[in-house]
Design an enzyme around this catalytic site. Structure first.
Site, PDB file in Angstrom:
ATOM      1  N   GLU A  93       3.439  -7.528   6.256  1.00 24.34           N
ATOM      2  CA  GLU A  93       4.622  -7.030   6.940  1.00 24.34           C
ATOM      3  C   GLU A  93       4.608  -5.518   6.807  1.00 24.34           C
ATOM      4  O   GLU A  93       4.263  -4.991   5.758  1.00 24.34           O
ATOM      5  CB  GLU A  93       5.916  -7.567   6.314  1.00 24.34           C
ATOM      6  CG  GLU A  93       6.170  -9.034   6.561  1.00 24.34           C
ATOM      7  CD  GLU A  93       5.679  -9.899   5.419  1.00 24.34           C
ATOM      8  OE1 GLU A  93       5.367  -9.364   4.341  1.00 24.34           O
ATOM      9  OE2 GLU A  93       5.584 -11.122   5.608  1.00 24.34           O
TER      10      GLU A  93
ATOM     11  N   ILE B 206       0.886  -1.167   0.000  1.00 27.95           N
ATOM     12  CA  ILE B 206       0.000   0.000   0.000  1.00 27.95           C
ATOM     13  C   ILE B 206       0.916   1.206   0.000  1.00 27.95           C
ATOM     14  O   ILE B 206       1.829   1.300   0.831  1.00 27.95           O
ATOM     15  CB  ILE B 206      -0.924   0.064   1.232  1.00 27.95           C
ATOM     16  CG1 ILE B 206      -1.905  -1.118   1.245  1.00 27.95           C
ATOM     17  CG2 ILE B 206      -1.685   1.394   1.254  1.00 27.95           C
ATOM     18  CD1 ILE B 206      -2.847  -1.120   2.433  1.00 27.95           C
TER      19      ILE B 206
ATOM     20  N   ASN C 233       7.702   2.680  10.681  1.00 27.63           N
ATOM     21  CA  ASN C 233       6.560   3.374  10.088  1.00 27.63           C
ATOM     22  C   ASN C 233       5.360   3.287  11.040  1.00 27.63           C
ATOM     23  O   ASN C 233       4.429   2.509  10.820  1.00 27.63           O
ATOM     24  CB  ASN C 233       6.218   2.764   8.724  1.00 27.63           C
ATOM     25  CG  ASN C 233       5.185   3.578   7.969  1.00 27.63           C
ATOM     26  OD1 ASN C 233       4.503   4.419   8.542  1.00 27.63           O
ATOM     27  ND2 ASN C 233       5.059   3.315   6.678  1.00 27.63           N
TER      28      ASN C 233
ATOM     29  N   TYR D 168      -3.104  -0.151  10.371  1.00 26.31           N
ATOM     30  CA  TYR D 168      -3.424  -1.577  10.374  1.00 26.31           C
ATOM     31  C   TYR D 168      -4.083  -1.978  11.692  1.00 26.31           C
ATOM     32  O   TYR D 168      -5.041  -2.755  11.702  1.00 26.31           O
ATOM     33  CB  TYR D 168      -2.168  -2.401  10.115  1.00 26.31           C
ATOM     34  CG  TYR D 168      -1.598  -2.194   8.731  1.00 26.31           C
ATOM     35  CD1 TYR D 168      -2.405  -2.271   7.599  1.00 26.31           C
ATOM     36  CD2 TYR D 168      -0.247  -1.918   8.553  1.00 26.31           C
ATOM     37  CE1 TYR D 168      -1.874  -2.069   6.327  1.00 26.31           C
ATOM     38  CE2 TYR D 168       0.283  -1.727   7.286  1.00 26.31           C
ATOM     39  CZ  TYR D 168      -0.533  -1.801   6.180  1.00 26.31           C
ATOM     40  OH  TYR D 168      -0.015  -1.602   4.925  1.00 26.31           O
TER      41      TYR D 168
END
Length: 153
Positions: A101, A67, A106, A113
């Protein structure tokens, strides 16, 4: 995502992941497997591609492959919208577990998520080309009592 989107996608890929960007050949290979085992999408604003995302699915498991959102449009909900689309596709394909992953450096992506219900399940040390660790995560999708996938949300 289609082949004619690759120039714009590669520009975002290289800007977002400068140390471990996918090559054009890798992306073409992913597109070649659509729709059999892959589902790739682009986000478009004012006629310009501002993000892309991909899912690999086989059997009852899937992986969020990537993404990315152009730097000027990050934190505007584009990544979340694309993740929502990938999860809808996973449910359509009767997937019960989605893995990914994410870079350990980050925190914004990790938080996104986690908002979707992904849970940390492990760490891959020095996973990325620059030596950064990857946090492994999983999301269990709803299913019925017999273990069959539930309806799409």
């Amino acid at each position: 995502m289609e082949e004619n989107d690759l120039a714009a996608v590669l520009a975002i890929e290289r800007a977002t992941f400068p140390f471990d960007a996918w090559s054009e050949g890798m992306l073409r290979g992913e597109l070649h497997d659509q729709p059999r085992t892959r589902h790739y999408i682009v986000a478009v604003e004012d006629g310009e591609i501002v993000g892309y995302a991909g899912l690999a699915a086989a059997g009852d498991q899937a992986d969020v492959q990537t993404i990315a959102v152009t730097s000027g449009r990050q934190r505007a909900g584009i990544g979340s919208a694309m993740l929502r689309e990938l999860l809808t596709e996973a449910e359509r394909r009767a997937v019960t577990a989605v893995f990914l992953e994410v870079r350990a450096d980050n925190p914004a992506a990790q938080a996104m998520y986690e908002r979707f219900g992904f849970e940390r399940i492990g760490l891959r040390s020095r996973y990325y080309d620059d030596g950064t660790d990857a946090i492994m995560m999983v999301l269990t999708l709803p299913g019925d009592a017999a273990g069959e996938p539930g309806p799409a949300r």
